[in-house]
Design a protein around this motif. Structure first.
Motif, short mmCIF file in Angstrom:
data_model
loop_
_atom_site.label_atom_id
_atom_site.label_comp_id
_atom_site.label_asym_id
_atom_site.label_seq_id
_atom_site.Cartn_x
_atom_site.Cartn_y
_atom_site.Cartn_z
N ASP A 542 21.96 31.58 2.42
CA ASP A 542 21.05 31.72 2.47
C ASP A 542 20.01 32.56 3.39
OD1 ASP A 542 18.96 29.92 2.03
OD2 ASP A 542 18.58 27.98 2.61
N PRO A 543 20.07 33.35 3.13
CA PRO A 543 18.93 34.29 3.76
C PRO A 543 17.84 33.91 4.08
CG PRO A 543 19.92 35.06 2.72
CD PRO A 543 20.94 33.93 2.14
N ARG A 544 16.81 33.70 4.96
CA ARG A 544 15.62 33.53 4.29
C ARG A 544 14.93 34.66 5.02
NH1 ARG A 544 14.39 28.54 4.28
NH2 ARG A 544 15.89 26.92 3.33
N PRO A 546 13.24 38.65 4.12
CA PRO A 546 12.91 39.43 3.64
C PRO A 546 14.05 40.64 3.99
CG PRO A 546 11.02 38.79 4.02
CD PRO A 546 11.71 37.93 4.33
N THR A 548 16.69 40.09 5.59
CA THR A 548 17.92 40.54 5.60
C THR A 548 18.58 40.23 4.09
OG1 THR A 548 17.93 38.56 7.43
CG2 THR A 548 19.60 38.80 6.57
N ARG A 549 17.48 39.83 3.16
CA ARG A 549 18.48 39.74 1.57
C ARG A 549 17.72 41.23 1.25
NH1 ARG A 549 14.19 35.16 1.66
NH2 ARG A 549 12.51 36.52 0.77
N LYS A 550 17.22 42.20 1.88
CA LYS A 550 17.67 42.97 1.48
C LYS A 550 18.90 44.56 1.72
CE LYS A 550 14.77 48.05 2.20
NZ LYS A 550 14.32 48.37 2.63
N SER A 553 21.88 42.50 -0.50
CA SER A 553 21.68 43.01 -1.98
C SER A 553 22.31 44.47 -1.76
CB SER A 553 20.04 42.55 -2.49
OG SER A 553 19.31 43.33 -1.59
#
Length: 601
Positions: A542-544, A546, A548-550, A553
């Motif tokens: 559950d990365p919050r 942006p 971290t999500r990058k 991904s």
């Protein structure tokens, strides 16, 4: 079916040694068709790069011998003179090397170096060459090409330098591109951009690509067919999907099983050892999770509060710094005995400087660091040396961190002698015990570092650290340079030592799949600051933030169903951490998501 651009039959390459000629590549055969990507995979020493250098005839003819058939568009390359090969290299076959900084000349601008290929292989004038270079830089998505054409390689990031290398390779519109580990040294987000770029350019031009790597995630995403090499032999070849789903050779199965897969840790509460693989027969022993529980009700073995490390850059006429690199800015975290906290982020984000600041290998500007009862910033002399028994560091490259003039026995014994833990006689026995602990034969202690493989040298570095019985080990990219199976072995060793001795690790890495496997908690760094920190399952599940999500991904996934997948990551470089001397960092507000999961707003 179209005639292959490259056809290799029975390629055998031998090197001259003191004992005579030794074959390092034996009877290798494969084809690469127009618009096709063929991956050659295997670990260090398997013969991948020697195969590519043999195709281009870049090996020293006095010390090497190449036989077999190498046909480019139906024309035999073996036996062509150097003049004719020079006309082919860079024109019909181009190559991207692993490390762009050593491939680019630091004395010339990138525009001159890209233009050199055009000047060598085309009749263009200077103005035409410059215009074409600008087109090439824009084609490989280098932002602001008009202004950057006159910059030097050191002014570019690693990812942008690799784009320059790709522009050079594409300058003469080659039929075949050989990419030798082009993404190995890059951060995960930059790697994703380069993979997307190669796919797009191949689609635009229809060129054939021979892609050399040991990263099975990259292979799954980019290759139509795969050639697996092991100790100089081609042991298996076929469509990539078949290699991944129905591999026949034991080595191929072992190689695939050792690859950490992002998302495989869902529902696993503790770090999980890598599968133990017998590379000779492909037999796999199931991995076991760690059993040791982390007691966070106890006092942390390492506590960091508001750590700041800056480096002055430049000087004005009065000798004052023109600015500061804000390498670490207001970083805080705790680390408990038996726990692994991973610091992740791209190059330049401050991960390594944080680890070095904690151990006072670089001097922090401010902040509080408590390590095993020591007030680290205030330590001097003998007290600082005593602290170093509690906190040790494993560096990324064991070859550069081991003294080539000392035997490994002397290297491992040195800290014991320096800290007065043992006399010379006792130190030799203790060294034998330490080498045994890390899975090396004590009889190896009289050998020198160059006589060991990369994985064995890293084990020596770990043995040297263990002699002081540290409470905290900072592992700075300690497995990044290792082959996939060796990486699995070293990670298992670190986890086993943690289980047995209760060591806490500050694990610094940009390999997100490995981090997911070995961590209890994860902290994500960006431009010197921690932007998200929390339990491993929360950060990956559950990365919050942006960023971290990058990061997550961008990780290549070893699944051939993703072949042709595009991430479409923004082509940007990590912003500069250099600030004016009077710059005051903004105050950050944190959101607490529960269970220690914090994210910067």
């Amino acid at each position: 079916m179209a005639e292959p651009v490259l056809s290799v039959r029975g390629l055998t390459t031998a090197f001259r040694t003191a004992q005579g000629w030794k074959d390092v590549v034996r009877d290798v055969s494969f084809d690469v068709s127009p618009g096709e990507t063929v991956a050659i995979v295997g670990e260090s020493g398997s013969g991948k790069s020697v195969t590519s250098l043999s195709i281009l005839q870049l090996l020293d003819p006095k010390r090497s011998r190449v036989s077999g058939e190498i046909r480019l568009n139906g024309r035999e390359l073996l036996g062509l003179g150097e003049d004719r090969m020079q006309a082919i290299r860079g024109n019909e076959i181009a190559m991207i090397f692993q490390e762009p900084m050593t491939s680019l000349n630091p004395v010339f601008t990138v525009g001159v170096q890209i233009g050199e290929v055009l000047a060598r292989h085309s009749p263009m004038g200077k103005a035409e060459i410059r215009a074409e270079v600008l087109k090439l830089m824009e084609r490989v998505r280098i932002p602001n090409a008009q202004t950057r054409i006159d910059e030097y390689p050191h002014q570019f990031s690693g990812g942008m330098r690799q784009r320059v290398m790709i522009a050079m390779a594409l300058a003469s519109r080659p039929r075949l591109l050989i990419a030798d580990e082009p993404t190995t040294a890059l951060d995960v987000t930059i790697q994703g951009q380069i993979l997307d770029l190669i796919k797009d350019l191949q689609q635009e031009t229809g060129m054939a690509v021979l892609f050399i790597t040991h990263d099975m995630g990259v292979v799954a995403e980019i290759a139509d067919r795969t050639v697996v090499m092991f100790r100089g032999d081609c042991v298996e070849t076929g469509p990539t999907e078949q290699i991944f789903t129905a591999a026949h050779h034991p080595y191929t199965r072992a190689l695939l099983s050792a690859v950490p897969k992002l998302g495989s840790m869902q529902g696993v509460p503790a770090p999980l050892r890598f599968p133990v693989v017998d590379m000779s027969n492909g037999q796999i022993a199931p991995s076991q999770p760690l059993c040791r529980q982390v007691d966070r009700t106890d006092t942390p073995v390492l506590s960091v509060r508001n750590l700041v490390t800056r480096f002055a850059v430049g000087k004005d006429l009065l000798g004052r710094p023109k600015g500061n690199v804000h390498a670490v800015e207001n970083v805080s975290f705790d680390l408990w005995a038996g726990e692994t906290l991973s610091l992740v982020g791209e190059s330049g984000c401050g991960k390594s400087t944080t680890g070095r600041s904690v151990l006072r290998l670089v001097e922090p500007r401010s902040g509080d660091v408590q390590l095993d009862g020591f007030d680290v910033p205030d330590l001097r002399g003998a007290d600082l040396r005593r602290m170093r028994r509690s906190g040790q560091m494993i560096f990324q490259d064991p070859y550069s961190s081991l003294n080539p003039r000392m035997t490994v026995g002397q290297t491992v014994a040195e800290p014991l002698l320096k800290h007065g833990i043992a006399g010379r006689r006792e130190a030799r026995q203790a060294t034998a015990d330490l080498l045994e602990q890390v899975g090396l034969d004590p009889s190896m202690m009289d050998r020198y570092p160059h006589e060991f493989s990369g994985g064995q040298r890293q084990r020596v570095a770990i043995a040297r650290v263990l002699g002081l019985k540290p409470k905290v080990i900072v592992a700075d990219e300690s497995v990044s340079a290792l082959d996939v199976s060796i990486k699995a072995q070293v990670c298992n060793l670190l986890m086993d030592l943690q289980e047995r001795l209760g060591i806490a690790y500050l694990f610094i890495s940009h390999d997100m799949a490995v981090v997911e496997r070995v961590s209890h908690r994860v902290a994500v760094m960006y431009l010197g600051e921690i932007v998200e920190i929390g339990p491993r399952e929360a950060i990956f599940g559950d990365p919050r933030h942006p960023y971290t999500r990058k990061l997550i991904s961008a990780v290549p996934v070893p699944d051939p169903a993703r072949r042709g997948f595009r991430r479409r990551l923004a082509v940007d470089e990590l912003k500069s951490p250099v600030r004016a001397p009077d710059f005051v960092p903004p105050r950050r507000e944190w959101t607490d998501l529960g269970d220690g999961h914090l994210v910067v707003q």
